[in-house]
Write an enzyme that holds these catalytic residues in place. Structure first.
Site, PDB file in Angstrom:
ATOM      1  N   GLY A  12       0.728  -1.073  -0.058  1.00 56.64           N
ATOM      2  CA  GLY A  12      -0.059  -0.005   0.092  1.00 56.64           C
ATOM      3  C   GLY A  12       0.787   1.333   0.090  1.00 56.64           C
ATOM      4  N   LYS A  13       1.935   1.149   0.812  1.00 59.71           N
ATOM      5  CA  LYS A  13       2.837   2.411   0.974  1.00 59.71           C
ATOM      6  C   LYS A  13       3.614   2.654  -0.638  1.00 59.71           C
ATOM      7  CE  LYS A  13       4.576   2.161   5.391  1.00 59.71           C
ATOM      8  NZ  LYS A  13       5.916   2.082   6.457  1.00 59.71           N
ATOM      9  N   ASP A  70       8.291   5.423   8.276  1.00 63.41           N
ATOM     10  CA  ASP A  70       7.750   4.753   9.334  1.00 63.41           C
ATOM     11  C   ASP A  70       6.565   5.593   9.717  1.00 63.41           C
ATOM     12  OD1 ASP A  70       8.140   2.570  11.384  1.00 63.41           O
ATOM     13  OD2 ASP A  70       7.703   4.050  12.708  1.00 63.41           O
ATOM     14  N   PHE A 151      -5.224   1.020   2.665  1.00 62.85           N
ATOM     15  CA  PHE A 151      -4.693  -0.210   3.249  1.00 62.85           C
ATOM     16  C   PHE A 151      -5.027   0.136   4.743  1.00 62.85           C
ATOM     17  CE2 PHE A 151      -0.737   1.310   4.530  1.00 62.85           C
ATOM     18  CZ  PHE A 151      -0.340   2.712   4.004  1.00 62.85           C
ATOM     19  N   TYR A 153      -5.407   1.086   8.425  1.00 63.36           N
ATOM     20  CA  TYR A 153      -6.703   1.511   9.258  1.00 63.36           C
ATOM     21  C   TYR A 153      -7.517   2.500   8.295  1.00 63.36           C
ATOM     22  CZ  TYR A 153      -3.865  -0.056  12.981  1.00 63.36           C
ATOM     23  OH  TYR A 153      -3.031  -0.915  14.017  1.00 63.36           O
ATOM     24  N   ASP A 154      -7.221   2.564   6.690  1.00 68.13           N
ATOM     25  CA  ASP A 154      -8.056   3.594   6.227  1.00 68.13           C
ATOM     26  C   ASP A 154      -9.539   3.520   6.203  1.00 68.13           C
ATOM     27  OD1 ASP A 154      -5.961   4.894   5.112  1.00 68.13           O
ATOM     28  OD2 ASP A 154      -5.551   3.784   3.515  1.00 68.13           O
ATOM     29  N   HIS A 179      -0.696  12.205   5.661  1.00 61.58           N
ATOM     30  CA  HIS A 179       0.411  11.995   6.500  1.00 61.58           C
ATOM     31  C   HIS A 179       1.655  11.764   5.492  1.00 61.58           C
ATOM     32  CE1 HIS A 179      -1.394   8.127   6.235  1.00 61.58           C
ATOM     33  NE2 HIS A 179      -0.410   7.698   6.864  1.00 61.58           N
ATOM     34  N   ARG A 180       1.428  10.702   4.631  1.00 59.50           N
ATOM     35  CA  ARG A 180       2.493  10.174   3.571  1.00 59.50           C
ATOM     36  C   ARG A 180       2.669  11.463   2.558  1.00 59.50           C
ATOM     37  NH1 ARG A 180       0.645   6.002   3.622  1.00 59.50           N
ATOM     38  NH2 ARG A 180       2.230   5.214   5.352  1.00 59.50           N
TER      39      ARG A 180
END
Ligand code: ITT
Length: 191
Positions: A12-13, A70, A151, A153-154, A179-180
């Site tokens: 997901g990231k 992280d 992905f 807790y979305d 955040h990302r």
């Protein structure tokens, strides 16, 4: 074209990082051989410490600059948990589903549902830290999942600005605010 290597085992990231680079002259690639390397030890007390540990662990294996993320969820009513334990909240065999179930159990009946996603990205060259970038976004935890996008807790993370969860938002929408998204944009702007 500038190439940045990324060290993550989270698909997901990786999808989100690739989206970030789409409209730029920067190419983001998973570190070749990532899955064959021993895993980084993530025993830092903060997102920043863990991001730096991860990036420094994998950095020497990259032919150029490499970054690691992280990130996690901080829930006010749980004193900031799961925080750096977000990925393994429900134990060593945790899945997104088991983590979400545990979160709902712990918040059953809680009036305060305030939460934030936090992301720290560390960029290294070998083992030299080039920069650390930050992003955070506020929301609330619903009492049941909504949407199948994203992905982690979305599906439980309601974003007031969108009027829906990150699981219901499109990938582009989530990344514009997340955040990302904030941390990656800060990193790309620094290059
Ligand atoms: P890598 O360390 O290999 O990058 P990981 O999933 O183990 O992957 P972390 O240790 O940073 O990564 O844990 C992050 C966890 O926080 C992730 O597994 C999700 O449970 C949660 N998380 C982080 N960002 C998220 C997002 O954008 N949406 C939903 N959940 C997220």
């Amino acid at each position: 074209m500038t190439r940045l290597y990324c060290a993550t085992g989270n698909a997901g990231k990786l999808r989100e990082f690739r989206m970030a680079a789409d409209s730029t002259r920067i190419e983001i690639e998973l570190l070749p051989g990532y899955r064959q390397l021993p895993a980084a030890v993530e025993d830092g007390a903060t997102f920043e410490e863990n991001a730096i540990r991860k990036a420094m662990h994998y950095g020497p294996h990259a032919a150029g600059r490499l970054f690691a993320d992280d990130s996690g969820l901080e829930v006010e009513a749980l004193g900031g948990a799961p925080g750096v334990y977000s990925a393994r909240f429900s134990g060593p065999l945790a899945t997104d589903e088991s983590n979400n179930r545990l979160l709902l159990e712990k918040l059953r009946g809680a009036a305060n549902r305030q939460a934030r996603f936090v992301c720290k990205i560390a960029l290294v060259e070998g083992q030299r830290v080039v920069g650390v970038y930050h992003g955070a976004v506020e929301g609330t935890i619903l009492d049941e999942p909504r949407g199948s996008g994203g992905f982690g807790y979305d599906p439980l993370f309601y974003c007031p600005a969108f009027g829906c969860t990150f699981g219901e938002a499109t990938g582009e929408q989530k990344f514009s605010l997340s955040h990302r998204g904030q941390a990656v944009r800060a990193m790309l702007a620094s290059l």
